[in-house]
Design an enzyme around this catalytic site. Structure first.
Site, mmCIF file in Angstrom:
data_model
loop_
_atom_site.group_PDB
_atom_site.id
_atom_site.type_symbol
_atom_site.label_atom_id
_atom_site.label_comp_id
_atom_site.label_asym_id
_atom_site.label_seq_id
_atom_site.Cartn_x
_atom_site.Cartn_y
_atom_site.Cartn_z
ATOM 1 N N CYS A 228 0.830 -1.211 0.000
ATOM 2 C CA CYS A 228 0.000 0.000 0.000
ATOM 3 C C CYS A 228 0.860 1.254 0.000
ATOM 4 O O CYS A 228 1.409 1.642 1.038
ATOM 5 C CB CYS A 228 -0.926 -0.020 1.219
ATOM 6 S SG CYS A 228 -1.876 1.483 1.437
ATOM 7 N N CYS B 54 -0.299 4.135 2.174
ATOM 8 C CA CYS B 54 -0.008 3.925 3.598
ATOM 9 C C CYS B 54 1.474 4.131 3.900
ATOM 10 O O CYS B 54 1.823 4.716 4.919
ATOM 11 C CB CYS B 54 -0.367 2.495 4.025
ATOM 12 S SG CYS B 54 -1.973 1.924 3.454
ATOM 13 N N ASP B 55 2.356 3.658 3.043
ATOM 14 C CA ASP B 55 3.759 3.501 3.446
ATOM 15 C C ASP B 55 4.784 4.291 2.632
ATOM 16 O O ASP B 55 5.960 4.312 3.003
ATOM 17 C CB ASP B 55 4.135 2.007 3.386
ATOM 18 C CG ASP B 55 3.324 1.189 4.374
ATOM 19 O OD1 ASP B 55 2.943 1.753 5.417
ATOM 20 O OD2 ASP B 55 3.059 0.011 4.107
HETATM 21 C C1 LIG Z 1 0.191 -4.212 5.939
HETATM 22 C C2 LIG Z 1 -0.925 -3.218 5.738
HETATM 23 C C3 LIG Z 1 -0.736 -1.921 6.133
HETATM 24 C C4 LIG Z 1 -1.762 -0.987 5.964
HETATM 25 N N1 LIG Z 1 -1.550 0.279 6.396
HETATM 26 C C5 LIG Z 1 -2.553 1.176 6.298
HETATM 27 C C6 LIG Z 1 -2.392 2.496 6.798
HETATM 28 O O1 LIG Z 1 -1.314 2.868 7.281
HETATM 29 N N2 LIG Z 1 -3.446 3.344 6.686
HETATM 30 C C7 LIG Z 1 -4.637 2.971 6.139
HETATM 31 O O2 LIG Z 1 -5.569 3.784 6.094
HETATM 32 N N3 LIG Z 1 -4.817 1.731 5.641
HETATM 33 C C8 LIG Z 1 -3.811 0.823 5.715
HETATM 34 N N4 LIG Z 1 -3.982 -0.427 5.208
HETATM 35 C C9 LIG Z 1 -5.251 -0.749 4.554
HETATM 36 C C10 LIG Z 1 -6.333 -1.020 5.619
HETATM 37 O O3 LIG Z 1 -5.833 -1.961 6.538
HETATM 38 C C11 LIG Z 1 -7.593 -1.532 4.961
HETATM 39 O O4 LIG Z 1 -8.046 -0.613 4.006
HETATM 40 C C12 LIG Z 1 -8.687 -1.754 6.009
HETATM 41 O O5 LIG Z 1 -8.258 -2.620 7.034
HETATM 42 C C13 LIG Z 1 -9.954 -2.322 5.372
HETATM 43 O O6 LIG Z 1 -10.873 -2.509 6.393
HETATM 44 P P1 LIG Z 1 -12.083 -3.526 6.268
HETATM 45 O O7 LIG Z 1 -12.807 -3.423 7.547
HETATM 46 O O8 LIG Z 1 -12.805 -3.295 5.011
HETATM 47 O O9 LIG Z 1 -11.427 -4.987 6.118
HETATM 48 P P2 LIG Z 1 -10.247 -5.757 6.831
HETATM 49 O O10 LIG Z 1 -9.407 -4.907 7.671
HETATM 50 O O11 LIG Z 1 -9.623 -6.550 5.740
HETATM 51 O O12 LIG Z 1 -11.021 -6.768 7.801
HETATM 52 C C14 LIG Z 1 -11.756 -7.842 7.294
HETATM 53 C C15 LIG Z 1 -12.339 -8.620 8.449
HETATM 54 O O13 LIG Z 1 -13.229 -9.600 7.936
HETATM 55 C C16 LIG Z 1 -13.023 -10.803 8.622
HETATM 56 N N5 LIG Z 1 -13.474 -11.898 7.764
HETATM 57 C C17 LIG Z 1 -13.060 -12.221 6.517
HETATM 58 N N6 LIG Z 1 -13.704 -13.328 6.092
HETATM 59 C C18 LIG Z 1 -14.539 -13.696 7.097
HETATM 60 C C19 LIG Z 1 -15.463 -14.755 7.266
HETATM 61 N N7 LIG Z 1 -15.672 -15.683 6.336
HETATM 62 N N8 LIG Z 1 -16.141 -14.841 8.438
HETATM 63 C C20 LIG Z 1 -15.961 -13.899 9.412
HETATM 64 N N9 LIG Z 1 -15.107 -12.861 9.290
HETATM 65 C C21 LIG Z 1 -14.402 -12.780 8.148
HETATM 66 C C22 LIG Z 1 -11.551 -10.832 8.964
HETATM 67 O O14 LIG Z 1 -11.306 -11.711 10.051
HETATM 68 C C23 LIG Z 1 -11.322 -9.363 9.312
HETATM 69 O O15 LIG Z 1 -11.625 -9.159 10.647
HETATM 70 C C24 LIG Z 1 -2.977 -1.379 5.368
HETATM 71 C C25 LIG Z 1 -3.161 -2.695 4.944
HETATM 72 C C26 LIG Z 1 -2.152 -3.613 5.126
HETATM 73 C C27 LIG Z 1 -2.350 -5.044 4.676
#
Ligand SMILES: Cc1cc2nc3c(=O)[nH]c(=O)nc-3n(C[C@H](O)[C@H](O)[C@H](O)COP(=O)(O)OP(=O)(O)OC[C@H]3O[C@@H](n4cnc5c(N)ncnc54)[C@H](O)[C@@H]3O)c2cc1C
Length: 305
Positions: A133, A136-137
């Site tokens: 990302c 992010c980084d």
């Molecule tokens: C290494 C890394 C660094 C990042 N750094 C940043 C940053 O500095 N700033 C920033 O804004 N964004 C950052 N991001 C991006 C950010 O993390 C994502 O945009 C954000 O987390 C998305 O949120 P979300 O709630 O949509 O999904 P996610 O965070 O992906 O969460 C998905 C959830 O769904 C659950 N899930 C999936 N399948 C199932 C299932 N079948 N049953 C039950 N639960 C399930 C998982 O367990 C998880 O809890 C980073 C991403 C990564 C990978």
């Protein structure tokens, strides 16, 4: 069996925010957290772009705070993975390994994951010079040399963004031409900091604790070379976590949930939030924002039905 007003599937920023808002609306939500409780941010260290934390905050700590805030208002959490859903019957059915839950409405917040290179030691370097990302980084790589792996639109967007910080950006692409749109290609070709290494794949990430280079293989003549760099951005696409929803709600050609800005899907009462419906922005704050919107829409839906 108890029928919940709303079940939230996923516990990233979208899921916990939806939990906070529905809990504060007295809807007594159930959050099914999945195996990656806290979501993608639990994989990272410093988060510098989530508003409200001028000094930055560790990703796992931010998610722990979100969890506390949602449970404080009564959101119930269970740490199970959803294995199937039935959205054809009402109440909706959400199935986990050892049981089933029912709900009048569901918010899907299962996120997505970045495709990785598939090289042996890449996990070790995640957050230690390897990123998926740029938004992010990239700022961590000021005046440093980095590589971007990929040749599509997102790889070019990442390379262009990183070029504002890094001293040099080497794009590693396994073909001899980019797949990115013409506009982005032109911008990247015109950028003095961006160079291209064609017909080449990454074989190994090099370094002790942090990335110091990558080993490359030219796929035409099979020659091996080493590139000294401080960071690698893998930009070969994302996969939304939507397999269990196939046949239950509309997904687009890449598997993302088709939902409007308010999170409504093609099934009334089923909402989506966060990266699972967002192939473009993929940020914690946008995921949290869409979790809030979906929660507000759920409240309206439940009061009307
Ligand atoms: C290494 C890394 C660094 C990042 N750094 C940043 C940053 O500095 N700033 C920033 O804004 N964004 C950052 N991001 C991006 C950010 O993390 C994502 O945009 C954000 O987390 C998305 O949120 P979300 O709630 O949509 O999904 P996610 O965070 O992906 O969460 C998905 C959830 O769904 C659950 N899930 C999936 N399948 C199932 C299932 N079948 N049953 C039950 N639960 C399930 C998982 O367990 C998880 O809890 C980073 C991403 C990564 C990978």
């Amino acid at each position: 069996m108890n029928t919940y007003n709303v079940i939230i599937i996923g516990s990233g920023p979208a899921g916990y925010t939806a939990g906070l808002y529905t809990a504060r609306a007295n809807l007594e939500p159930l959050i099914i957290c999945g195996y990656q409780a806290g979501g993608q941010l639990t994989l990272t260290s410093e988060v510098e772009n989530f508003p409200g934390f001028p000094e930055g905050i560790l990703g796992p700590q931010l998610m722990e705070n979100m969890k506390k805030q949602a449970t404080k208002f009564g959101a119930q959490l269970i740490f199970k993975e959803v294995t199937a859903v039935n959205f054809k019957e009402r109440p909706f059915k959400v199935i986990v390994d050892d049981g089933e839950y029912q709900a009048k409405s569901v918010i899907i917040a299962t996120g997505s994951y970045a495709r990785m290179l598939g090289v042996e030691n890449e996990k070790k370097f995640y957050g230690r010079g390897l990123s998926t990302c740029a938004t992010c980084d990239a700022a961590f790589f000021k005046d440093r040399k980095v590589a971007v792996v990929g040749g599509g639109d997102s790889a070019m967007e990442e390379a262009l963004f990183i070029s504002r910080f890094a001293s040099e950006v080497q794009v590693i692409h396994r073909r001899d031409a980019l797949r990115a749109s013409k506009v982005l290609q032109d911008r990247a070709f015109k950028n003095d900091k961006i160079k291209f290494i064609w017909n080449t794949v990454v074989r190994q990430i090099l370094g002790e604790r942090f990335v110091t280079g990558i080993e490359l293989e030219n796929i035409i003549d099979r020659s091996i070379s080493t590139l000294e760099i401080n960071g690698v951005f893998v930009a070969i696409g994302h996969e939304p976590k939507t397999k269990i929803f196939q046949g239950e709600i509309a997904l687009d050609a890449h598997g993302y949930i088709v939902a409007d800005q308010s999170g409504k899907t093609d099934v009334e009462g089923i909402f989506a939030a966060g990266d699972v419906k967002d192939f473009r922005y993929r940020q914690a704050i946008t995921a949290a924002g869409s979790g809030c919107i979906a929660a507000l829409e759920v409240a309206v839906y439940l009061s009307e039905n």
